[in-house]
Design a protein around this motif. Structure first.
Motif, PDB file in Angstrom:
ATOM      1  N   ALA A  65      11.555   0.348  -0.210  1.00 49.17           N
ATOM      2  CA  ALA A  65      12.859  -0.275   0.031  1.00 49.17           C
ATOM      3  C   ALA A  65      12.695  -1.683   0.599  1.00 49.17           C
ATOM      4  N   ILE A  66      11.723  -1.834   1.523  1.00 51.93           N
ATOM      5  CA  ILE A  66      11.486  -3.161   2.117  1.00 51.93           C
ATOM      6  C   ILE A  66      11.021  -4.142   1.054  1.00 51.93           C
ATOM      7  N   ALA A  67      10.069  -3.703   0.201  1.00 49.85           N
ATOM      8  CA  ALA A  67       9.556  -4.586  -0.843  1.00 49.85           C
ATOM      9  C   ALA A  67      10.663  -4.983  -1.806  1.00 49.85           C
ATOM     10  N   GLU A  68      11.485  -4.009  -2.212  1.00 51.27           N
ATOM     11  CA  GLU A  68      12.572  -4.316  -3.141  1.00 51.27           C
ATOM     12  C   GLU A  68      13.588  -5.264  -2.496  1.00 51.27           C
ATOM     13  N   ALA A  69      13.848  -5.086  -1.179  1.00 50.64           N
ATOM     14  CA  ALA A  69      14.797  -5.949  -0.480  1.00 50.64           C
ATOM     15  C   ALA A  69      14.270  -7.379  -0.397  1.00 50.64           C
ATOM     16  N   ILE A  70      12.982  -7.505  -0.114  1.00 53.24           N
ATOM     17  CA  ILE A  70      12.387  -8.851  -0.031  1.00 53.24           C
ATOM     18  C   ILE A  70      12.497  -9.553  -1.373  1.00 53.24           C
ATOM     19  N   ILE A  71      12.188  -8.828  -2.465  1.00 53.94           N
ATOM     20  CA  ILE A  71      12.239  -9.425  -3.798  1.00 53.94           C
ATOM     21  C   ILE A  71      13.669  -9.847  -4.133  1.00 53.94           C
ATOM     22  N   ALA A  72      14.620  -8.979  -3.848  1.00 52.34           N
ATOM     23  CA  ALA A  72      16.016  -9.287  -4.163  1.00 52.34           C
ATOM     24  C   ALA A  72      16.508 -10.484  -3.353  1.00 52.34           C
ATOM     25  N   MET A  73      16.211 -10.489  -2.066  1.00 54.26           N
ATOM     26  CA  MET A  73      16.653 -11.582  -1.202  1.00 54.26           C
ATOM     27  C   MET A  73      16.046 -12.907  -1.646  1.00 54.26           C
TER      28      MET A  73
ATOM     29  N   GLN B 206       0.817  -1.221   0.000  1.00 54.08           N
ATOM     30  CA  GLN B 206       0.000   0.000   0.000  1.00 54.08           C
ATOM     31  C   GLN B 206       0.850   1.271   0.000  1.00 54.08           C
ATOM     32  N   GLY B 207       2.040   1.215   0.588  1.00 53.89           N
ATOM     33  CA  GLY B 207       2.853   2.426   0.664  1.00 53.89           C
ATOM     34  C   GLY B 207       3.939   2.517  -0.384  1.00 53.89           C
ATOM     35  N   LEU B 208       3.888   1.650  -1.390  1.00 50.64           N
ATOM     36  CA  LEU B 208       4.946   1.634  -2.404  1.00 50.64           C
ATOM     37  C   LEU B 208       5.115   2.993  -3.088  1.00 50.64           C
TER      38      LEU B 208
ATOM     39  N   THR C 162      10.362   3.992   2.480  1.00 46.98           N
ATOM     40  CA  THR C 162      10.741   2.855   3.339  1.00 46.98           C
ATOM     41  C   THR C 162      10.033   1.589   2.902  1.00 46.98           C
ATOM     42  N   ASP C 163       8.703   1.685   2.663  1.00 44.60           N
ATOM     43  CA  ASP C 163       7.954   0.513   2.213  1.00 44.60           C
ATOM     44  C   ASP C 163       8.495   0.000   0.883  1.00 44.60           C
TER      45      ASP C 163
END
Length: 692
Positions: A627-635, A617-619, A624-625
């Protein structure tokens, strides 16, 4: 001449008529023996033996009227008198009649002279009836003695003064003395003073009123051990009607009382912890409440539930769980006063009654101490285990004055403590009652709904970002209530878990998902599994059902929460590994919102991570949201996993996810959840799937 001489002359003068009267006596046989022959017999004696007087006095002697066994005795008695050894004799023998029958005879004989020669004159009595009566009495006495001796319980007799006059063998063994040693003794000679006083008082009371007496007491056996007994006593009278004494029987009831005590304890105390159980708790609570009503005062009821106890039980075994409960009971007892009651209700639930507390805060202080003690580590064999406690508090008279209501309110407050994060206590409030009533209503409707087939699996499409095709779907539960309409899972899942029907509902969703997949064999559907379903083992059979329906294992994915990865119980671990080995894919739902443990992602071969909607929702507005989403996808990609973003509602969100390399998306932008047939129709109409 003196008076005696005058009397003797008179008797001699009257001797002839006196002798004739004696000889004609109809009751006594009279005889005269000389030279071993009868020279005279009266008619009574002749009739006794069935002869005539003439027959007996025609050469017959006493030996012919005597049974062979007694002839020696008769011969010896006659010879003693004839020889002058004895002037008179008194003896008995068995006589034999003319017809061969026998009789018992008793003889009184004296030596005399007849015709100038030695003779014997005697009287003979038929004592057959008397002897028969005496034998009957002896037989009866022997029978009674034997009968009483066969009685396994001690039996005793006392005279009117309370002195022992007899007993049976069991009493001898009980007291450790022979019956001959007991005669004439009193209870003070045989029993300890405290017991003797009780026995004497009871005997005297019985002598005063007569009749029977039953009472419970103790006796000290020969081994020095005191046992509980019942005394059964009754007075008896002498022949003249006066008090003769009493007869008593002792029944050992020590084993019966021990069993009664054991049964009572089993009925009122918990076998594992030794604490009062629910039954005894209710009795004590009723007593305390009644005392509060009479005298006033405040009473608190604490309902304690151990957090995560079931996990310990399932992981380490019931024997370890039992040890934890024992130690938990000891810790709770260490906090309360001796006047308080600690009870185990079953499972991991305890209830504490705190009567006479000074104020409301006192109950909270006790609850806080219990929580701190139960939060300390438990050393159970080689295992160090941690649990916590959730405690609900209800108060008399503030919350309720009724027992059942007070217990219910404490229970509701405990559930509020659990909902508040556990490891804490909560006081009852009226809003909790409203919530409890709501949950009860939901629970009742849930059971009716399950029986009435009101639950249905709906399906929300999951789109592959690269191709734009719907190749996956998530099964989502809907409750089609006939009056309330569609009810969402968030409104009833927690209650379903609480009342234990979540497994049935989960299996229903699974079966309906398989029905849908049979019509969409090229697709894949994911089904959510709650922790309760894992722990209960309700979902372990799912891979087998796929085989039975001839569906490929790859058509199914199971969605679990992050917390399940941290659960190392064998049942959970083996079920997850079983899904992977069978080819069923595993997805972590709401990733990033729980306690993530990256090492476990690799350990369990996770196939998908689902980015929680809160980050999606905060993309577009929150760096911050994003960055978190991109980090999860990359990991995830680095670990060989694919990513699904849920809650996609705008084109901007979809664009950012596409740029970040997200594999799949689902949300209202693409499609809402829909019933099975509507979903299958939607698949045919969806542009990327239909090829248009």
């Amino acid at each position: 001449m003196n008076d005696s001489d005058n009397i003797l002359d008179g008797l001699l003068h009257e001797a002839a008529p006196l002798l004739r009267g004696l000889c004609s006596n109809a009751l006594i046989g009279v005889y005269v023996i000389q030279d071993d022959k009868f020279v005279f017999v009266n008619s009574r004696l002749a009739n006794l033996f069935g002869y005539t007087q003439l027959e007996l006095c025609s050469g017959m002697g006493p030996q012919q009227l005597t049974t062979p066994d007694d002839r020696f005795v008769v011969r010896e008695e006659i010879d003693r008198r004839l020889s002058g050894v004895s002037q008179s004799s008194h003896y008995a023998f068995r006589g034999i009649r003319k017809d061969g029958t026998q009789l018992d005879a008793e003889v009184f004989g004296v030596s005399t002279s007849f015709g100038g020669r030695a003779a014997i004159i005697g009287m003979l009595l038929d004592v057959s009836e008397r002897n028969a009566a005496e034998r009957a009495v002896k037989d009866q006495l022997q029978f009674i003695t034997r009968l009483i001796d066969t009685i396994p319980n001690p039996v005793f007799y006392k005279d009117e003064a309370g002195r022992y006059i007899g007993c049976n063998i069991a009493f001898e063994q009980f007291i450790g003395k022979q019956r001959e040693q007991l005669v004439g003794l009193s209870v003070f000679d045989m029993s300890p003073p405290d017991l003797a006083e009780r026995y004497h008082a009871a005997d005297q009371k019985l002598f005063d009123v007569g009749g029977t007496q039953v009472y419970e007491a103790q006796v000290e056996y020969a081994d020095g051990v005191r046992r509980d007994v019942m005394f059964y006593k009754a007075t008896f009278d002498k022949a003249d009607g006066s008090l003769g004494g009493l007869v008593g029987l002792i029944l050992d009831i020590s084993e019966r009382k021990r069993m009664e005590q054991a049964i009572w304890r089993e009925a009122n105390y918990d076998a594992l912890t030794g604490l009062p159980n629910l039954r005894l708790l209710r009795d004590r609570l009723a007593e305390e409440l009644e005392r509060c009503r009479r005298k006033g005062g405040v009473l608190a009821l604490l309902f304690i539930d151990l957090d995560r106890f079931k996990e310990v039980n399932d992981t380490l075994g019931h024997h370890v769980g039992d040890q934890l409960l024992i130690q938990a009971a000891e810790r709770i007892n260490a906090v309360v006063r001796s006047s308080d009651t600690v009870s185990r209700q079953g499972g991991d639930e305890f209830v504490v009654i705190l009567p006479d507390i000074s104020d409301v805060q006192s109950a909270g202080m006790v609850a806080g101490k219990i929580i701190r003690l139960l939060g300390l580590p438990f050393l159970l064999g080689s295992n160090q285990v941690y649990v916590s406690a959730s405690i609900g508090i209800a108060l008399y008279p503030d919350d309720s004055t009724q027992q059942e209501t007070l217990v219910s309110f404490a229970d509701q407050a405990m559930y509020a403590a659990k909902a508040g994060g556990r490891n804490c206590f909560s006081y009852f409030t009226p809003s909790l009652q409203e919530e409890a009533q709501r949950r009860q209503g939901v629970a009742n409707r849930l059971r009716q709904g399950l029986a009435g087939n009101q639950f249905e699996a709906w399906f929300q499409p999951i789109v592959e970002v690269a191709s734009g095709r719907i190749i996956k779907a998530e099964a989502l539960l809907r409750w089609q209530h006939p009056e309330l309409g569609i009810i969402m899972p968030g409104d009833f899942i927690a209650v379903a878990e609480e009342i234990g029907i979540i497994g049935d509902i989960g299996n229903l969703v699974f079966q309906q998902t398989l029905d849908m997949l049979e019509q969409w064999p090229e697709g894949q559907a994911s089904v959510n599994i709650s922790p309760r379903q894992f722990i209960s083992g309700d979902c372990r059979h799912w891979p087998q059902e796929l085989q039975e329906r001839k569906l490929p294992a790859s058509c199914l994915a199971v969605e679990i929460t992050e917390g399940m990865l941290l659960d190392e119980r064998p049942l959970v671990v083996n079920t997850l590994l079983g899904f992977h080995q069978a080819g069923v894919e595993v997805s972590i739902d709401d990733f990033g919102t729980g306690y993530s443990a990256m090492s476990y992602l690799k350990k369990f071969n996770i196939d998908y991570l689902k980015i929680d909607r809160s980050f999606v929702q905060g993309l577009a507005s929150d760096n911050t949201d994003r960055a978190i989403a991109e980090a999860i996808i990359a990991m995830a990609h680095k670990l060989g996993m694919r990513v699904i973003a849920e809650g996609v509602e705008t084109e901007a969100q979809l664009g950012l996810l596409r740029e970040a390399g997200c594999d799949y998306v689902q949300g209202y932008l693409l499609a809402r959840p829909m019933p099975r047939q509507a979903f299958l129709a939607f698949l045919q109409q969806y542009p990327a799937n239909s090829g248009r």
